[in-house]
Design an enzyme around this catalytic site. Structure first.
Site, short mmCIF file in Angstrom:
data_model
loop_
_atom_site.label_atom_id
_atom_site.label_comp_id
_atom_site.label_asym_id
_atom_site.label_seq_id
_atom_site.Cartn_x
_atom_site.Cartn_y
_atom_site.Cartn_z
N SER A 141 -2.70 -1.81 -7.45
CA SER A 141 -2.61 -3.25 -7.82
C SER A 141 -4.22 -3.88 -7.57
CB SER A 141 -1.91 -3.87 -6.56
OG SER A 141 -2.01 -5.33 -6.40
N TYR A 156 -1.36 -5.38 2.64
CA TYR A 156 -0.79 -5.00 1.38
C TYR A 156 -2.23 -4.64 0.63
CZ TYR A 156 0.57 -4.98 -3.31
OH TYR A 156 1.07 -4.67 -4.59
#
Length: 252
Positions: A141, A156
């Protein structure tokens, strides 16, 4: 591109990017292994693959649990006798920050899926990928390249930064065996990731915008997965491909 005769293992394939990748690989005649925890969603992906003449192997498993990950790889080899492509797509988000007191709890849960499971599946798959001169795609990501807009997103973001470095490290180690390892870092994508992580409202309130004024569809990421998995990308390893509609440009 044709993937006739290729066996593709995709974690987190019950929806979103993983599901889109499974369907696109099926369109290109690959034998697909769908790994996930939601059986009803996997049945839907199975049907969409079947339309294209391929019946994927569906395995219900939580790849953060060592024995379930090992069993999934074993079932793949038992069914097809080999493995050509490993797509480490499964990922979760849990909220945690230094000041709210739950950072380590969230960190442990996120890292168990977003990094440790990837390392474990890579270890399990490598002996078979050596035989086929296969390759690995890790779905990361842009979070791995930027600071969180909300402090609670920290676990995350840290997990994706670590995944990017693991991609480079594993690419370096496995290159001598003919195995390519790359990662893809999407920006915002239309999936049910927020719903699955229980943070839909938080993501909505964050009001993400992109320089291109659009959000990607999951199939766009799937297209890049197929390209990097194909012989067209035979000289690419240790790379991180960003597809974010310009988000990282905006953040710098």
């Amino acid at each position: 591109m044709s993937f006739t005769g290729k066996v593709v293992f995709i974690s987190g394939a019950s929806s979103g990017i993983g599901a889109a990748a499974a369907i696109e690989f099926a369109k290109q005649d690959a034998d697909v292994v769908i790994i996930g925890r939601n059986e009803s969603k996997m049945k839907n992906v199975y049907k969409q693959c079947e339309v294209h003449g391929k019946k994927p192997l569906v395995i219900k498993a939580d790849i953060s649990k060592d024995e379930e990950a090992k069993a999934a790889i074993n079932k793949t080899i038992d069914k097809f006798g080999k493995l050509d492509i490993l797509v480490n797509n499964a990922g979760i988000m849990r909220l945690g920050s230094i000041l709210n007191g739950n950072l380590l709890e969230s960190y442990d849960e996120v890292m168990s899926t977003n990094l440790r499971a990837v390392m474990h599946l890579t270890t399990l798959a490598t002996p078979y990928l050596i035989k086929t001169k296969g390759n690995i795609i890790n779905i990361s990501s842009i979070a791995g390249e930027m600071m969180p807009t909300v402090p609670e997103f920290m676990p995350y973001f840290v997990s994706k930064a670590a995944l990017n470095h693991f991609t480079r490290c594993s690419a370096s180690e496995l290159a001598a065996y003919g195995i390519r390892v790359n990662s893809i870092s999407p920006g915002p994508v239309k999936t049910d990731f927020g719903e699955n992580s229980g943070i839909t409202d938080l993501l909505t309130n964050a009001n993400f915008t992109t320089p291109l004024d659009r959000v990607s569809d999951a199939v766009e990421i799937a297209d890049l997965i197929l390209y990097l998995s194909s012989d067209k990308a035979k000289g690419i390893t240790g790379s991180n491909y960003v597809t974010d509609n310009g988000c990282l440009i905006k953040s710098k």
